[in-house]
Design a protein around this motif. Structure first.
Motif, PDB file in Angstrom:
ATOM      1  N   HIS A 117      22.804  66.900 -16.697  1.00 56.11           N
ATOM      2  CA  HIS A 117      22.202  68.212 -16.979  1.00 56.11           C
ATOM      3  C   HIS A 117      22.528  68.691 -18.398  1.00 56.11           C
ATOM      4  O   HIS A 117      21.650  69.164 -19.118  1.00 56.11           O
ATOM      5  N   TRP A 169      19.425  75.368 -15.726  1.00 55.63           N
ATOM      6  CA  TRP A 169      19.650  75.371 -14.264  1.00 55.63           C
ATOM      7  C   TRP A 169      20.264  74.020 -13.935  1.00 55.63           C
ATOM      8  O   TRP A 169      19.637  72.984 -14.198  1.00 55.63           O
ATOM      9  N   PHE A 170      21.426  73.985 -13.374  1.00 55.22           N
ATOM     10  CA  PHE A 170      22.127  72.727 -13.161  1.00 55.22           C
ATOM     11  C   PHE A 170      21.296  71.819 -12.258  1.00 55.22           C
ATOM     12  O   PHE A 170      20.967  72.172 -11.142  1.00 55.22           O
ATOM     13  N   CYS A 171      20.953  70.611 -12.775  1.00 51.84           N
ATOM     14  CA  CYS A 171      19.976  69.787 -12.083  1.00 51.84           C
ATOM     15  C   CYS A 171      20.411  68.354 -11.857  1.00 51.84           C
ATOM     16  O   CYS A 171      19.820  67.631 -11.064  1.00 51.84           O
ATOM     17  N   HIS A 201      14.654  73.163 -12.801  1.00 50.95           N
ATOM     18  CA  HIS A 201      15.111  73.040 -14.185  1.00 50.95           C
ATOM     19  C   HIS A 201      15.007  74.401 -14.857  1.00 50.95           C
ATOM     20  O   HIS A 201      14.340  75.308 -14.355  1.00 50.95           O
ATOM     21  N   MET A 245      20.325  67.358 -21.017  1.00 45.05           N
ATOM     22  CA  MET A 245      18.892  67.644 -20.933  1.00 45.05           C
ATOM     23  C   MET A 245      18.551  68.696 -21.992  1.00 45.05           C
ATOM     24  O   MET A 245      18.680  69.895 -21.769  1.00 45.05           O
ATOM     25  N   CYS A 249      18.282  72.698 -20.831  1.00 47.13           N
ATOM     26  CA  CYS A 249      18.047  73.071 -19.433  1.00 47.13           C
ATOM     27  C   CYS A 249      19.251  73.863 -18.944  1.00 47.13           C
ATOM     28  O   CYS A 249      20.385  73.411 -19.082  1.00 47.13           O
TER      29      CYS A 249
HETATM   30 CU1  CUA Z   1      17.357  70.111 -15.825  1.00 41.52          CU
HETATM   31 CU2  CUA Z   1      19.477  71.084 -15.787  1.00 41.52          CU
END
Ligand code: CUA
Ligand code: RUQ
Length: 634
Positions: free
Chosen positions: A622, A616-618, A579, A625, A614
């Protein structure tokens, strides 16, 4: 079409053809034969040749989804970072921020990275040159990679289990750490690094205009503690260094024996030196308390200058301004690369005990001085008795036979040069697979070329450099790949993948965030479960968890003027689910790896609503987030 356009077109077609042939070569596989551009009827000999080439090309091809055989650790030069490449594909796998400041990971911004940077936490740039991996018994042990920062006189350590910088040290009383290598045997107890520029000692405003009082030092770091072990005062300016395979000696090329300040002054002497350090006798002196200190520093210093005539150093005269310093993997030789001289100087390590015992003279330790070409900078080895030296001015790699070069020095009429291969252009460092260890396997050589000129599409006045991959497994060197790179791979090291065992997740007790965990404990917070705001005067610590696609808190309140620390623990246990935390309008951005804790501190100096999210692609959600920081007016 005017004449000029015509010639340009012809030129480009010519280049296009050769490029297409080259691309065909790396496209490999079944396409190989077709990619050769051979049309019409082939003779059996041509066909055999084409098939051979296709086989050769296929050998270096790493198809989609296939893994590379080697990890390469590349210095990022004055970008300040280290890059991990896969070989032979030459794909860039990862970047490790070290001396730079990095937005995606928050390196240089997070509390953890600032703690690691220590006294240089506020320094935002660096000049990384020489990455080298720790060894046990002359073999890579996969633990650490060390790298120098010439610009700010630092050395950093990267932990290879997580591929993150975990220690950084500013070296006292020297300026510009250049050459860096590790002790190879019995294990990397020490990191050796060269202070390049001569300065007043201590450099506190005294002796400004009296260069005769300046000096620099050879620096020895305790690799495990990342603290200074000792320093050795030397003559001249130290350039590159390497260690032997007995554990007793290290050597450094040394220019400016004239101790001049201007270029003209530093070029007067015909010869400079390879300085050899007897590590054992220096250790002994320090144990016996025979050392001095400089200024406020407590680091033990011994005097290894020529006129001190100590048991610590020997100055072997070599042609002027030598540059690279390389140990052959059989442990027999130090090779000093001539740079201004077309030669390299081969020093027998076996003769060094006699030199230090006073039984032979300095020049007697030299067993060869082959003439190789113009501008020899660095030498690499294949473990089969061949050496490969970069020729900066000739833009070539010269392959030569070490034994034959020694025979020639003894008066025998032999040709020690095996091949010269054009590289593109002006190579500096080169490196062979496993070549600085006992496991030198002679498969690939990388040539780090300082200029790419016409090899790639032009990108404005600033051009890429060119990392070229050369197959050295056969009798002949063969160029197999051009790799454009951003500033500036000074050096690299190439290690078989079997030696490196990176973790897939962080462990909760990792020392990199231990201090953050300790602070949470002091705040009565359990990081794995709690989502809490702790106020401590006008310092506010916001603790939250993250698990895709949610932060543990969707909002928190602070007051204008508060210093806010956001500390996030990523509870995801899924490989590759990192993340991010980014706070709008506050210059705060960081990575939180799976099972890691990261924190970042900033000032909430404007009232209002500020979204954090967030980055960072999660997860499919995403984008959702996110949360609000509500800053109340003071
Ligand atoms: Cu957690 Cu993107
Ligand atoms: S040096 S181009 Cu910084 Cu290693 Cu030789």
């Amino acid at each position: 079409m005017d004449e000029k356009t015509k010639t340009i077109e012809q030129e480009e077609t010519k280049k296009g053809i050769s490029r297409r042939g080259f691309l065909g070569a790396s496209a490999a596989g079944a396409a190989g034969v077709a990619g050769l551009g051979l049309t019409g009827v082939m003779t059996p000999a041509q066909f055999a040749q084409a098939a051979d080439k296709a086989r050769h090309d296929a050998k270096h091809n790493v198809g989609p989804g296939e893994l590379d055989e080697y990890y390469g650790f590349w210095s990022g030069g004055h970008s300040g970072e280290v890059r991990i490449l896969g070989l032979p594909s030459m794909r860039e796998l990862m970047r490790i921020p070290v001396f730079n400041t990095e937005s995606a990971t928050g390196w240089g911004l997070t509390d953890e990275s600032k703690r690691i940077k220590g006294d240089s936490a506020d320094v935002l740039c660096g000049d990384a040159h020489h990455p080298h991996m720790s060894m046990t018994d002359g073999r890579y042990d996969g633990k650490y990679v060390f790298i120098n920062d010439k610009l700010n006189t630092r050395v950093a350590r990267i932990r290879c289990d997580v591929m993150k910088t975990d220690k950084m040290l500013t070296i006292p009383n020297v300026q510009a750490i250049h050459g860096l290598r590790v002790q190879k045997v019995p294990h990397t107890k020490y990191v050796f690094c060269n202070g390049e520029f001569r300065i007043p000692q201590p450099n506190d405003g005294r002796d400004l205009n009296d260069p005769t009082k300046y000096f620099t030092m050879f620096n020895v770091i305790d690799a495990e503690k990342m603290e200074m072990a000792f320093q050795v005062i030397v003559d001249g300016n130290l350039d590159n260094t390497d260690a032997d395979y007995t554990g007793r000696f290290a050597a450094a090329t040394c220019y400016n024996s004239e101790e001049g300040v201007t270029l003209a002054e530093t070029m007067r002497n015909e010869r400079d030196w390879l300085v050899v350090f007897d590590i054992h006798s220096i250790e002994k002196a320090i144990k016996a308390g025979k050392f001095q200190t400089i200024g406020d520093s407590k680091v033990p210093v011994v005097d290894g200058r020529k006129k001190a005539n100590s048991a610590y150093t020997k100055y072997i005269p070599v042609p002027k301004s030598p540059h690279g310093c390389n140990t052959s993997p059989d442990g027999e030789y130090f090779v000093a690369n001539g740079k201004l001289s077309p030669t390299v100087t081969i020093v027998s390590i076996k003769k060094l005990p006699d030199l230090f015992a006073g039984k032979i003279k300095e020049r007697d330790a030299i067993v060869g001085e082959p003439e190789l070409g113009l501008g020899p900078l660095h030498t690499a080895f294949d473990g089969r008795g061949n050496a490969y030296t970069t020729l900066f001015l000739d833009s070539q790699i010269v392959k030569w036979d070490v034994k034959k070069a020694i025979e020639a020095y003894n008066g025998k009429k032999v040709n020690y040069i095996k091949q010269k291969l054009d590289v593109h252009y002006q190579p500096g460092h080169n490196h062979t697979t496993m070549g600085e260890t006992r496991d030198a396997d002679g498969k690939y050589l990388v040539s780090l070329c300082k200029f790419s000129k016409d090899r790639f599409l032009p990108t404005g006045p600033l051009r890429a450099e060119n990392d070229q991959l050369i197959d050295i497994s056969g009798e002949e060197m063969k160029l197999v790949h051009d790799g454009p790179t951003f500033a500036e791979p000074h050096d690299c090291m190439i290690v078989h993948r079997s030696k490196v065992k990176p973790k897939k997740l962080w462990t909760r007790d990792d020392p990199i965030f231990a201090e953050t965990v300790a602070q949470a404990k002091r705040d009565g917070v359990t990081l794995e479960t709690d989502n809490k705001v702790i106020r401590d005067g006008n310092r506010v610590r916001v603790y939250m968890t993250s698990i895709a696609p949610n932060f543990g808190m969707t909002e928190f309140n602070v007051k204008q003027g508060d210093t806010v620390t956001v500390c996030i623990t990523n509870l995801d246990q899924v490989e590759d689910v990192t993340h991010g935390f980014a706070m709008c309008q506050h210059g705060a951005s960081m990575e939180i790896g799976p099972q890691a804790t990261s924190s970042i501190t900033f000032k909430a100096d404007k009232p209002g609503v500020f979204w954090y999210y967030c980055h960072w692609f999660c997860h499919a959600l995403h984008m959702e987030m996110r949360g609000r920081m509500i800053v109340e007016k003071a």
